[in-house]
Motif scaffolding. Structure first.
Motif, PDB file in Angstrom:
ATOM      1  N   GLY A 103       0.753  -1.057  -0.068  1.00  0.00           N
ATOM      2  CA  GLY A 103       0.045  -0.005   0.246  1.00  0.00           C
ATOM      3  C   GLY A 103       1.015   1.380  -0.098  1.00  0.00           C
ATOM      4  N   LEU A 104       1.817   1.212   0.865  1.00  0.00           N
ATOM      5  CA  LEU A 104       2.742   2.625   0.877  1.00  0.00           C
ATOM      6  C   LEU A 104       3.618   2.743  -0.284  1.00  0.00           C
ATOM      7  CD1 LEU A 104       3.810   4.825   2.489  1.00  0.00           C
ATOM      8  CD2 LEU A 104       5.390   3.428   3.493  1.00  0.00           C
ATOM      9  N   ASN A 105       3.905   1.446  -1.085  1.00  0.00           N
ATOM     10  CA  ASN A 105       4.508   1.572  -2.543  1.00  0.00           C
ATOM     11  C   ASN A 105       3.578   2.371  -3.605  1.00  0.00           C
ATOM     12  OD1 ASN A 105       6.646   0.717  -4.216  1.00  0.00           O
ATOM     13  ND2 ASN A 105       5.038  -0.455  -5.117  1.00  0.00           N
ATOM     14  N   ILE A 106       2.262   2.319  -3.272  1.00  0.00           N
ATOM     15  CA  ILE A 106       1.374   3.052  -4.218  1.00  0.00           C
ATOM     16  C   ILE A 106       1.691   4.447  -4.364  1.00  0.00           C
ATOM     17  CG2 ILE A 106      -0.889   3.572  -4.956  1.00  0.00           C
ATOM     18  CD1 ILE A 106      -1.400   0.849  -3.993  1.00  0.00           C
ATOM     19  N   VAL A 107       1.867   4.794  -2.884  1.00  0.00           N
ATOM     20  CA  VAL A 107       2.013   6.277  -2.747  1.00  0.00           C
ATOM     21  C   VAL A 107       3.396   6.759  -2.738  1.00  0.00           C
ATOM     22  CG1 VAL A 107       1.780   8.031  -0.862  1.00  0.00           C
ATOM     23  CG2 VAL A 107       0.064   6.133  -0.761  1.00  0.00           C
ATOM     24  N   CYS A 111       3.781   7.067  -7.001  1.00  0.00           N
ATOM     25  CA  CYS A 111       3.578   8.282  -7.267  1.00  0.00           C
ATOM     26  C   CYS A 111       4.587   9.461  -6.750  1.00  0.00           C
ATOM     27  CB  CYS A 111       2.043   8.765  -6.586  1.00  0.00           C
ATOM     28  SG  CYS A 111       1.344  10.093  -6.901  1.00  0.00           S
ATOM     29  N   GLY A 112       5.511   8.923  -5.908  1.00  0.00           N
ATOM     30  CA  GLY A 112       6.630   9.667  -5.444  1.00  0.00           C
ATOM     31  C   GLY A 112       6.297  10.623  -4.325  1.00  0.00           C
ATOM     32  N   GLY A 224      -3.207  -6.796  -7.078  1.00  0.00           N
ATOM     33  CA  GLY A 224      -4.012  -5.706  -7.326  1.00  0.00           C
ATOM     34  C   GLY A 224      -3.107  -4.283  -7.484  1.00  0.00           C
ATOM     35  N   ALA A 225      -2.238  -4.384  -6.641  1.00  0.00           N
ATOM     36  CA  ALA A 225      -1.247  -3.030  -6.683  1.00  0.00           C
ATOM     37  C   ALA A 225      -0.472  -3.144  -7.860  1.00  0.00           C
ATOM     38  CB  ALA A 225      -0.467  -3.163  -5.143  1.00  0.00           C
ATOM     39  N   ALA A 226      -0.118  -4.285  -8.084  1.00  0.00           N
ATOM     40  CA  ALA A 226       0.828  -4.579  -9.283  1.00  0.00           C
ATOM     41  C   ALA A 226      -0.026  -3.948 -10.679  1.00  0.00           C
ATOM     42  CB  ALA A 226       1.121  -5.707  -9.504  1.00  0.00           C
ATOM     43  N   ARG A 227      -1.205  -4.473 -10.823  1.00  0.00           N
ATOM     44  CA  ARG A 227      -2.180  -4.074 -11.896  1.00  0.00           C
ATOM     45  C   ARG A 227      -2.260  -2.590 -11.926  1.00  0.00           C
ATOM     46  NH1 ARG A 227      -2.440  -7.002 -15.857  1.00  0.00           N
ATOM     47  NH2 ARG A 227      -4.678  -6.373 -16.526  1.00  0.00           N
ATOM     48  N   LEU A 228      -2.402  -1.894 -10.707  1.00  0.00           N
ATOM     49  CA  LEU A 228      -2.542  -0.588 -10.773  1.00  0.00           C
ATOM     50  C   LEU A 228      -1.353   0.383 -11.150  1.00  0.00           C
ATOM     51  CD1 LEU A 228      -4.446   0.370  -7.178  1.00  0.00           C
ATOM     52  CD2 LEU A 228      -5.220   0.858  -9.529  1.00  0.00           C
ATOM     53  N   ALA A 299      11.106  -0.811   4.193  1.00  0.00           N
ATOM     54  CA  ALA A 299      10.802  -2.007   3.276  1.00  0.00           C
ATOM     55  C   ALA A 299      10.782  -1.767   2.136  1.00  0.00           C
ATOM     56  CB  ALA A 299       9.673  -2.659   3.870  1.00  0.00           C
ATOM     57  N   VAL A 300       9.815  -0.540   1.673  1.00  0.00           N
ATOM     58  CA  VAL A 300       9.718  -0.003   0.429  1.00  0.00           C
ATOM     59  C   VAL A 300      11.070   0.267  -0.341  1.00  0.00           C
ATOM     60  CG1 VAL A 300       8.530   1.583  -1.356  1.00  0.00           C
ATOM     61  CG2 VAL A 300       7.317   0.627   0.579  1.00  0.00           C
ATOM     62  N   VAL A 301      11.808   1.252   0.301  1.00  0.00           N
ATOM     63  CA  VAL A 301      13.253   1.675   0.060  1.00  0.00           C
ATOM     64  C   VAL A 301      14.266   0.595  -0.317  1.00  0.00           C
ATOM     65  CG1 VAL A 301      15.198   3.054   0.222  1.00  0.00           C
ATOM     66  CG2 VAL A 301      12.858   3.956   0.797  1.00  0.00           C
TER      67      VAL A 301
END
Length: 361
Positions: A103-107, A111-112, A224-228, A299-301
């Motif tokens: 979820g945080l990876n989407i933000v 999107c940066g 779902g996040a990958a498809r987005l 984790a995202v970084v």
């Protein structure tokens, strides 16, 4: 000898330039085999993108389309290796952490937007399901529609005044909103105050079945996040991340695009909060501190911003590594920090960095 009107004999060899005397060749008669392949007829070795040289085994594995299914298979088979209550608890917590990171990876990744208060949505989802299930006696599944509505509202309320800011200012404001949610939950009677909420019902009857349900839900969230990220909206997110002014000049409504990313991230965080409450059967404000937001961002970084596969790997590393270092007692977090610094120095782009389709081709 030939006269002025005579033609040159056929097969007389290549024609020569009348001014320099150097022979000239016709490119259309050149044999294609002499240019497409080296001498001997051996075809050229296949190289990476843009002639970067032969691709390594690690690069081919990272681009393998079956890597995600292999990871899911490992998660499904893990209880057959170790099904102790402690191991199941660690694996379930790791799966929930993966959903938070996705979820945080989407933000942040797509999107940066640097969000330091992402734990606020995690808390909103956990407290909404906890209050409805304990106060009203609703099953946890019946609270999901309310959780979705509340998290979307929270995303709109928090995002509306903050997404007009950029870079460090956005990070500071989101950090403040995360602390506001925690302090509010700490002072309200309906949320149990500092003691929190206890007796939250589970989704299933046992830890093994709950682990499998969690893995399946998280797998759907990751897909779902990958498809987005590959959708038209995902391309708009990447444009905003690379250059917001240029994206706006090209007709992208940057404010709406950023708001969509923020709301999507809020939904992922709220659903992870529902799983968190069902897993522990109790929640309190101490579970939603700034440290939790920092770990999810780490984790995202660590995995690779914008790479959903890398984010999954990074989340598993961040959640499982401290447990593997538990034998070091008081020094485990020191060793944990040193290992993270080493990894980020060796792989500054992340363990599994994102690759655009253009680079892949």
């Amino acid at each position: 000898m030939t006269g002025p009107g005579d033609q040159a004999p056929t097969g007389a060899g290549p024609a020569s330039d009348t001014t320099t005397g150097t022979p000239t060749t016709d490119a259309s008669t050149t044999d294609a085999s002499t240019t497409d392949a080296p001498s001997g007829g051996i075809p050229p070795r296949r190289t990476g993108p843009r002639g970067a040289g032969p691709r390594s085994i690690a690069s081919r594995l990272m681009d393998n389309r079956w890597a995600g299914l292999a990871g899911l298979l490992v998660a499904l088979l893990a209880p057959f290796v170790n099904a102790t209550p402690y191991a199941l608890s660690v694996m379930t917590s790791a799966a929930i952490f993966v959903m938070l990171a996705a979820g945080l990876n989407i933000v942040v990744g797509y999107c940066g937007l640097l969000d330091l208060g992402y734990v606020a949505f995690f808390a909103v989802g956990a407290y909404t399901s906890g209050v409805l299930s304990t106060r009203l006696g609703l099953p946890l599944v019946a609270t999901l529609p309310a959780v979705l509505v509340v998290t979307v509202i929270a995303g709109l309320v928090i995002g509306a005044p903050t997404l007009r800011l950029r870079s460090d200012y956005l990070a500071i404001v989101t950090l403040g909103f995360g602390e506001i949610i925690r302090v509010t939950a700490n002072n309200l009677d309906v949320t149990g105050g500092p003691s929190g909420i206890y007796g939250i019902p589970g989704l299933t009857g046992g830890p093994v079945s709950f682990y499998y349900v969690t893995v399946l839900i998280v797998a759907l969230a990751v897909v779902g996040a990958a498809r987005l990220g590959r959708s038209r909206l995902g391309r708009a997110w990447r444009f905003v991340r690379e250059d917001e002014d240029a994206a706006e000049a090209m007709g992208v409504h940057t404010y709406k695009v950023k708001m969509a990313a923020y709301v999507a991230g809020a939904i992922w965080g709220g659903l992870a909060g529902v799983l968190f409450g069902a897993h522990l059967s109790a929640i309190s404000p101490t579970s939603f501190t700034f440290l939790q937001s920092a770990l999810v961002l780490m984790a995202v970084v660590l995995g690779g911003m914008g790479s959903i596969r890398g984010v999954v790997v990074g989340a598993v590393v961040i959640s499982v590594l401290p447990e593997l270092l538990r034998d070091l007692a008081d020094y485990r977090y020191l060793a944990f920090g040193v290992l993270l610094i080493i990894v980020m120095l060796v792989r500054p782009q992340g363990l599994w960095p994102a690759r655009s389709r253009e680079a892949a081709q």
